[in-house]
Scaffold this active site. Sequence first.
Site, short mmCIF file in Angstrom:
data_model
loop_
_atom_site.label_atom_id
_atom_site.label_comp_id
_atom_site.label_asym_id
_atom_site.label_seq_id
_atom_site.Cartn_x
_atom_site.Cartn_y
_atom_site.Cartn_z
N GLY A 69 42.42 52.22 30.03
CA GLY A 69 41.70 52.94 28.99
C GLY A 69 42.54 53.25 27.77
N GLY A 70 42.07 54.24 27.04
CA GLY A 70 42.76 54.65 25.83
C GLY A 70 42.06 54.25 24.55
N ARG A 164 39.50 43.21 20.80
CA ARG A 164 40.77 43.78 21.26
C ARG A 164 41.77 42.72 21.69
NH1 ARG A 164 37.87 47.35 25.70
NH2 ARG A 164 36.63 45.44 25.64
N HIS A 196 39.89 38.11 30.72
CA HIS A 196 38.92 39.09 30.25
C HIS A 196 38.09 38.44 29.15
CE1 HIS A 196 37.55 42.97 28.37
NE2 HIS A 196 37.61 42.21 27.28
N ASP A 286 36.69 46.22 38.53
CA ASP A 286 37.33 46.71 37.30
C ASP A 286 37.62 48.21 37.43
OD1 ASP A 286 38.49 46.34 34.82
OD2 ASP A 286 36.63 46.50 33.70
#
Length: 391
Positions: A69-70, A164, A196, A286
């Site tokens: 996360g983040g 990302r 991903h 996940d």
Amino acid sequence: MSRIVLIKNAHVFAPRDLGVCDVLIAGEKIEKIDQGLSLPAAIGETVDADGAWLIPGLVDSLVHISGGGGEGGFASRTPELDPREAFKSGVTTVIGVLGTDATTRTLNELYGKARALDAQGLSCYMHSGSYQFPVNTLTGSVRTDIMLVHNIIGVGELAISDHRSSQPTTAELVRVASDARVAGLLSGKGGVISIHVGDCKGRLQPLFDAVASSDLPISQFYPTHLNRNDNLLAHGIEFAHAGGFIDFTTSTTPEILASGELRASRALRVALESGAPADRLTMSSDAQGSMTNFCDNGTLQDIEVGSVASLFDEFRRAVRDERVDFVKALHSVTANPAKVLGLRHKGSVAPGLDADLSIVDPTSFELQHVMARGRWQYFDRQVRFQGAFAK
């Protein structure tokens, strides 16, 4: 002296249906599967399954074991995996990965957590790298990571078709996949690249391009999150028909589903009905990753944490709600991920393999007992495992 456990009268799905059998476990391995087995009263432990289903321990190919996360700032960093959550969910093998954050979440940290989980009885492997390219490594190269670090089995999760991502070129994808493949061959490991896949328009095309421009087999790439939307699922089914493995993510939220994502169980049914090879379809949780929901301009709308419990939940939902054949659904969370990852002692119930298994109540479809490497970690619906700091 090795622990000896005899499980009597279990309906064994190995994941192939073996009927009602007895299963003998010695130490960490399955010793024998037959009918009419018995133990002297003074030796070992006998458990009567009374016709309940005995299935392999689930293999979860994508878990952010050290947290992730983040994307919503430092306060949105997700917590690390508690092995008790895996055990009570029937998961006995996990693959640890880094994701978006490979700056404050490091491979050193991931390696330490993987070793800790393994010592606690949860079989834990890991991948080198993260979303970013060039690939972060422990030893300085992908090849030496896989060959010399015993629990590193591949690379991932490297991101494509996502805002990302580091937007790797075709040549860069080919190079890292080639290094991982050679390292896997030399070390006897899977050496796959966990990919991903975001919801951008490129979908799986970077992988098709990498295969077309090289001598790499399509199975060298293992893309996940292919149930994000109908278009990505359709591209994934094409990938499976071409010989690749594809993975569906079981953790989700009502908001993400409302944005167009399919439940993993539904995606599994659609893929099977489309003729995709049943032995090339997998599901993963996940877990501990951030479940992000971005609007069209890339602004984060909400974020939650993935759960390892979702893997068994979606397996059950596939059978109960989507009417997927029990054995095919079971393959997607046991033998299939073990095969693509090169984990030869995992994902099945057979003599000589690791004694990772669960006993499931056939009426309620709930877990009764879970064994990991020959030890009951969850028994009579109660967690037995206690960590070093448990009160």
